[in-house]
Design a protein around this motif. Structure first.
Motif, PDB file in Angstrom:
ATOM      1  N   SER A  16       7.596 -12.066  30.729  1.00  0.00           N
ATOM      2  CA  SER A  16       6.599 -11.331  30.210  1.00  0.00           C
ATOM      3  C   SER A  16       5.473 -12.123  29.556  1.00  0.00           C
ATOM      4  CB  SER A  16       6.926 -10.054  29.849  1.00  0.00           C
ATOM      5  OG  SER A  16       5.755  -9.062  29.500  1.00  0.00           O
ATOM      6  N   GLN A  17       4.337 -11.867  29.662  1.00  0.00           N
ATOM      7  CA  GLN A  17       3.249 -12.397  28.985  1.00  0.00           C
ATOM      8  C   GLN A  17       2.907 -11.350  27.721  1.00  0.00           C
ATOM      9  OE1 GLN A  17       1.822 -15.495  29.078  1.00  0.00           O
ATOM     10  NE2 GLN A  17       3.704 -15.574  30.576  1.00  0.00           N
ATOM     11  N   VAL A  18       3.833 -10.179  27.620  1.00  0.00           N
ATOM     12  CA  VAL A  18       3.202  -9.184  26.687  1.00  0.00           C
ATOM     13  C   VAL A  18       4.596  -8.933  26.032  1.00  0.00           C
ATOM     14  CG1 VAL A  18       1.424  -7.924  27.694  1.00  0.00           C
ATOM     15  CG2 VAL A  18       3.809  -7.434  28.215  1.00  0.00           C
ATOM     16  N   TYR A  37       7.652 -14.513  20.445  1.00  0.00           N
ATOM     17  CA  TYR A  37       7.425 -16.113  19.653  1.00  0.00           C
ATOM     18  C   TYR A  37       5.847 -16.440  19.884  1.00  0.00           C
ATOM     19  CZ  TYR A  37       7.656 -20.806  18.151  1.00  0.00           C
ATOM     20  OH  TYR A  37       7.692 -21.728  17.351  1.00  0.00           O
ATOM     21  N   SER A  38       5.316 -16.223  21.049  1.00  0.00           N
ATOM     22  CA  SER A  38       3.697 -16.665  21.111  1.00  0.00           C
ATOM     23  C   SER A  38       3.101 -15.684  20.379  1.00  0.00           C
ATOM     24  CB  SER A  38       3.488 -16.910  22.719  1.00  0.00           C
ATOM     25  OG  SER A  38       3.389 -15.489  23.510  1.00  0.00           O
ATOM     26  N   ILE A  39       3.352 -14.363  20.561  1.00  0.00           N
ATOM     27  CA  ILE A  39       2.449 -13.239  19.824  1.00  0.00           C
ATOM     28  C   ILE A  39       2.861 -13.073  18.238  1.00  0.00           C
ATOM     29  CG2 ILE A  39       2.239 -10.826  19.640  1.00  0.00           C
ATOM     30  CD1 ILE A  39       2.998 -10.961  22.800  1.00  0.00           C
ATOM     31  N   ASP A  81       0.366  -0.686  18.799  1.00  0.00           N
ATOM     32  CA  ASP A  81       0.381  -0.895  17.383  1.00  0.00           C
ATOM     33  C   ASP A  81       0.340  -2.212  17.137  1.00  0.00           C
ATOM     34  OD1 ASP A  81       2.812  -1.311  18.266  1.00  0.00           O
ATOM     35  OD2 ASP A  81       3.848   0.031  17.119  1.00  0.00           O
ATOM     36  N   ARG A  82       0.189  -2.537  15.805  1.00  0.00           N
ATOM     37  CA  ARG A  82       0.143  -3.960  14.972  1.00  0.00           C
ATOM     38  C   ARG A  82       1.223  -4.257  14.257  1.00  0.00           C
ATOM     39  NH1 ARG A  82      -4.777  -2.163  11.568  1.00  0.00           N
ATOM     40  NH2 ARG A  82      -3.558  -0.324  11.790  1.00  0.00           N
ATOM     41  N   TYR A  83       1.478  -5.419  14.602  1.00  0.00           N
ATOM     42  CA  TYR A  83       2.558  -6.153  14.165  1.00  0.00           C
ATOM     43  C   TYR A  83       2.260  -7.194  13.321  1.00  0.00           C
ATOM     44  CZ  TYR A  83       5.972  -3.293  16.486  1.00  0.00           C
ATOM     45  OH  TYR A  83       6.738  -2.469  17.158  1.00  0.00           O
ATOM     46  N   ARG A  84       3.066  -7.433  12.081  1.00  0.00           N
ATOM     47  CA  ARG A  84       2.475  -8.562  11.205  1.00  0.00           C
ATOM     48  C   ARG A  84       3.109  -9.869  11.693  1.00  0.00           C
ATOM     49  NH1 ARG A  84       5.789  -7.719   6.339  1.00  0.00           N
ATOM     50  NH2 ARG A  84       6.822  -6.114   7.575  1.00  0.00           N
ATOM     51  N   HIS A  85       2.646 -11.155  11.666  1.00  0.00           N
ATOM     52  CA  HIS A  85       3.099 -12.234  11.947  1.00  0.00           C
ATOM     53  C   HIS A  85       2.689 -13.176  11.158  1.00  0.00           C
ATOM     54  CE1 HIS A  85      -0.925 -13.256  13.577  1.00  0.00           C
ATOM     55  NE2 HIS A  85      -1.033 -11.907  13.903  1.00  0.00           N
TER      56      HIS A  85
END
Length: 85
Positions: A16-18, A37-39, A81-85
């Motif tokens: 999945s790309q999401v 990992y990419s997100i 929603d928003r996640y911290r990275h």
């Protein structure tokens, strides 16, 4: 869960790309897609057994907690929603 369904779920989580995840009712990640990992810059195995709150933007905590209740009631929900990275 049958082996075939389990295998299909693994493929979805891998390709999945999401970001897709499965969490326990307590908010602990059970499975996380490879897209994490990419997100977010975190590998799925780093996130499993951790609370989603560790990664969630603090302003989105209340809406995410409400979504968990909706999932427990209806079996699913859509949440942006928003996640911290």
């Amino acid at each position: 869960m049958s082996e075939k369904i389990e295998h299909e779920l693994e493929k979805i989580l891998e390709f999945s790309q999401v970001m897709i995840f499965i969490i326990y009712a307590e908010g602990i990640f059970l499975q996380v897609s490879a897209a994490s990992y990419s997100i977010l810059g975190h590998k799925p195995d780093e996130m499993v057994r951790q609370s989603y709150k560790e990664y969630l933007h603090s302003d989105d905590l209340a809406i995410s907690e409400q979504a968990i209740l909706e999932v427990m009631d209806k079996g699913m929900c859509k949440l942006d929603d928003r996640y911290r990275h």
